[in-house]
Design an enzyme around this catalytic site. Structure first.
Site, PDB file in Angstrom:
ATOM      1  N   ASP A 153       0.834  -1.199   0.000  1.00  0.00           N
ATOM      2  CA  ASP A 153       0.000   0.000   0.000  1.00  0.00           C
ATOM      3  C   ASP A 153       0.873   1.255   0.000  1.00  0.00           C
ATOM      4  OD1 ASP A 153      -2.703   1.260   0.499  1.00  0.00           O
ATOM      5  OD2 ASP A 153      -1.648   1.955   2.289  1.00  0.00           O
TER       6      ASP A 153
ATOM      7  N   GLU B 157       1.647  -0.072  -4.868  1.00  0.00           N
ATOM      8  CA  GLU B 157       0.619   0.883  -5.271  1.00  0.00           C
ATOM      9  C   GLU B 157       1.318   2.177  -5.686  1.00  0.00           C
ATOM     10  OE1 GLU B 157      -3.504   2.913  -3.625  1.00  0.00           O
ATOM     11  OE2 GLU B 157      -1.841   2.600  -2.237  1.00  0.00           O
TER      12      GLU B 157
END
Length: 646
Positions: free
Chosen positions: A357, A386
């Site tokens: 993330d 990400e």
């Protein structure tokens, strides 16, 4: 002298009470004033030992064991394993003891210390690694990834909907609350996923998140060695991975290196003031904490050659939100803690990949070291970051061996990035029906023109949506148009890269973040809860089945079609809003036609002669029709074809 033998299980299950985050500075200074002399005769047992165990024959053979408990930083340690070093901080409740495990076999080893003539012995276990663990293969372009939010997928164990020790309880009436989905619910529906054609599962975080509200998303961890009990247990997570491996499927953990939650147990008693990033901003505020400053979210400052120091600092070190303290990866203790935690979960659960993330929000040097350490341990593993940017060069910067990042002599060692520019094109292209210079399928074409920027085009994740974007269907991007959905899925499942689909897209689930909010794009999967009026797992509605059948057919076709995994891409400039491309290798060829025009389009097949390589016929796998690869071919309005070339 008395001897106390401490079972490690006691430490792992003892969880420190989380208090308000703004008290940690006060607690730290008070603790420093204490002395061992004040409590003679007390049992000085660590509350936590992390990692709780390690494995023999690891590349990361020097394991730094964190011992947390009253005065752990004030004692001397001995061990059956060679002690390389002991790191102490200004907080006397922590000791970081580095043990050398190289050349040591599986077994139980002691860590001991003496306080007031009481000899404490901790049993620390080195486990035997699974065969070929080091050479485990991560997910790749042969896989199709299914992304779920476990709280919204299926409730397999209602008994864990409410857990006394956890703040937030299950409430399906609240879109932003916990709904009760869990690991058992995923296990119960693995047959559905396998039949659908899915080969890998990415779940949003399952680690403990003890926020008062909105804890279902899991991105604010309060304990990174524990599965949230409302989802299950560490053992049930490993059971999920084991059952997936039996189906030749891979489990991908959503890992957060950038931040933890404000309710993380350490926030009440930080190992060191440098554990998290702190600013002078908000120093007089009670909440969230003195030292908090929000990120500017300007990730581009990470690669901007002209960026000011201030802008870089706030983008890289600012907190993602006020409830998510930003971890200081330039502090060696923090970085090694994160490295060991990730390795521990990969080894413990037998993971097939990590999705990281907010990858581009991390400290550049720190995240590169973290990524390299994981890849050194598992050379064939896959980590996807990400990288939510809107320019191909900026995304390509973050991939391993990037020619773009090489300009700055930087290498992330990150195998895979996410193709957000293709997602940007999908958001608008299929609603643009008139052929224009830069509209419709030209947007898709132009995205792939820039593939020269990437070091590895097959190792890019492609998606039409995820848990942070508007849904494709219903009130989402394509307004419930099945034919547009088919066009988008044809693209995502046949182009280069690793396809990822979002749970519920295969049944046309609706959701609009812009107008309704996050809860709308994270609806419960129908049939995942006892008493649901519709069960899309077993008895989908007619409309749901139309979506499902198309997705299932493409996924299962792709599963065994190597040319769609690693074949080269040959494409043609779209004409009349119709995009044609080929995937090809030495043995096989597939022709893909996506007519985004709201009228039929007639193709002159001679234009695509180089793609046929002498073949004269092919079969459209969507409707199983055999057709010649010469003359004229009429493609229906908003229609796609995937032609297996004979």
């Amino acid at each position: 002298m008395r001897i106390v033998l401490l079972s490690l299980i006691v430490f792992v299950s003892a969880f420190a009470k989380a208090e308000s985050h703004n008290t940690f500075s006060k607690k730290l200074s008070q603790t420093n004033q204490l002395s061992l002399q004040e409590n003679p005769g007390k049992d000085y047992m660590p509350n936590r030992v992390e990692p709780p165990n390690w494995w023999a024959d690891m590349e990361h053979s020097q394991v730094e064991v964190m011992l947390y408990g009253e005065y752990m930083g004030q004692v001397d340690f001995e061990s059956d394993l060679p002690i390389v070093k002991v790191r102490r901080t200004e907080n006397p409740n922590y000791a970081f003891v580095t043990l050398e495990t190289k050349g040591k076999g599986p077994g139980t080893y002691s860590i001991s210390y003496n306080i007031y003539d009481t000899y404490y012995v901790l049993e620390y276990e080195l486990l035997e690694r699974n065969p070929n663990s080091k050479l485990r293969k991560g997910f790749n372009s042969s896989d199709a990834i299914y992304l779920i939010m476990p709280d919204r997928f299926a409730n397999g164990d209602p008994s864990n909907d409410i857990v006394d020790e956890m703040a937030e309880k299950s409430d399906r009436s609240f879109k932003g609350g916990r709904h009760g989905g869990d690991i058992q619910g995923v296990i119960d529906h693995l047959d559905y996923l396998e039949d659908l054609g899915v080969t890998a599962l990415w779940s949003t975080p399952l680690l403990e998140d003890n926020d008062q509200r909105y804890s279902y998303h899991g991105y604010a961890a309060s304990d990174v060695y524990r599965i949230d009990p409302r989802y299950g247990s560490n053992e049930s997570y490993r059971e999920l991975a084991d059952q997936m491996q039996q189906r030749d499927m891979k489990l991908i953990m959503d890992y957060v290196t950038n931040h933890w939650g404000a309710t993380h147990w350490m926030m009440d008693d930080l190992p060191t003031q440098t554990w998290i990033h702190q600013f002078d901003d908000n120093k007089d505020r009670d909440f969230p904490v003195a030292g908090y400053a929000n990120s500017s979210y300007r990730q581009t400052t990470q690669l901007d050659p002209y960026a000011s120091d201030r802008d870089e600092t706030y983008a890289e070190k600012g907190w993602f939100v006020s409830s998510m303290p930003d971890l200081n990866q330039s502090e060696p203790l923090v970085l090694n803690y994160l490295i060991q935690n990730a390795i521990w979960w990969i080894e413990y659960a037998g993971l097939g990949g990590l999705r990281v993330d907010t990858y581009a929000y991390n400290e550049k040097e720190g995240i590169a070291k973290w990524t390299k350490a994981i890849m050194d341990e598992y050379p064939n593993f896959t980590i996807v970051g990400e990288t939510w940017m809107h320019d191909q060069a900026q995304i390509a910067f973050w991939q391993k061996d990037s020619p773009v990042a090489a300009i700055q002599s930087y290498n992330t060692h990150l195998p895979s990035v996410m193709d957000f520019t293709l997602h940007d094109a999908v958001l608008t292209a299929f609603n643009e029906k008139d052929q224009q210079w830069d509209k419709g399928m030209v947007k898709v074409y132009e995205n792939f023109v820039n593939d020269f920027l990437y070091a590895d085009v097959n190792n890019i994740m492609v998606m039409a949506g995820n848990h942070d974007t508007n849904r494709l269907s219903g009130n989402g991007v394509l307004d419930g148009d099945l034919e547009k959905f088919k066009l988008a899925m044809t693209l995502i499942l046949t182009t280069r890269g690793i396809p990822q689909i979002y749970y519920g897209d295969e049944i046309g689930m609706a959701g609009n973040r812009d107008t309704v909010g996050d809860g709308d794009i994270r609806r419960d999967f129908p049939g995942g809860w006892k008493g649901d009026k519709i069960n899309a797992f077993t008895k989908p509605t007619k409309e749901q089945k139309a979506y499902q059948d198309f997705t299932k057919k493409l996924l299962n076709y792709r599963k065994n079609k190597e040319v769609l995994h690693t074949g080269k891409l040959l494409h043609f400039v779209p004409e009349n809003n119709c995009y044609v491309y080929f995937r090809h290798n030495d043995k096989d060829r597939v022709m893909v036609i996506i007519n985004n025009n709201d009228k039929p389009v007639t193709l002159d097949m001679s234009r695509f002669k180089e793609g046929f390589n002498g073949a004269t016929h092919g079969t459209d796998i969507i409707d199983d029709s055999r057709l010649p690869l010469s003359g004229k071919l009429v493609i229906g309005a908003e229609h796609s074809m995937i032609i297996d070339i004979e």
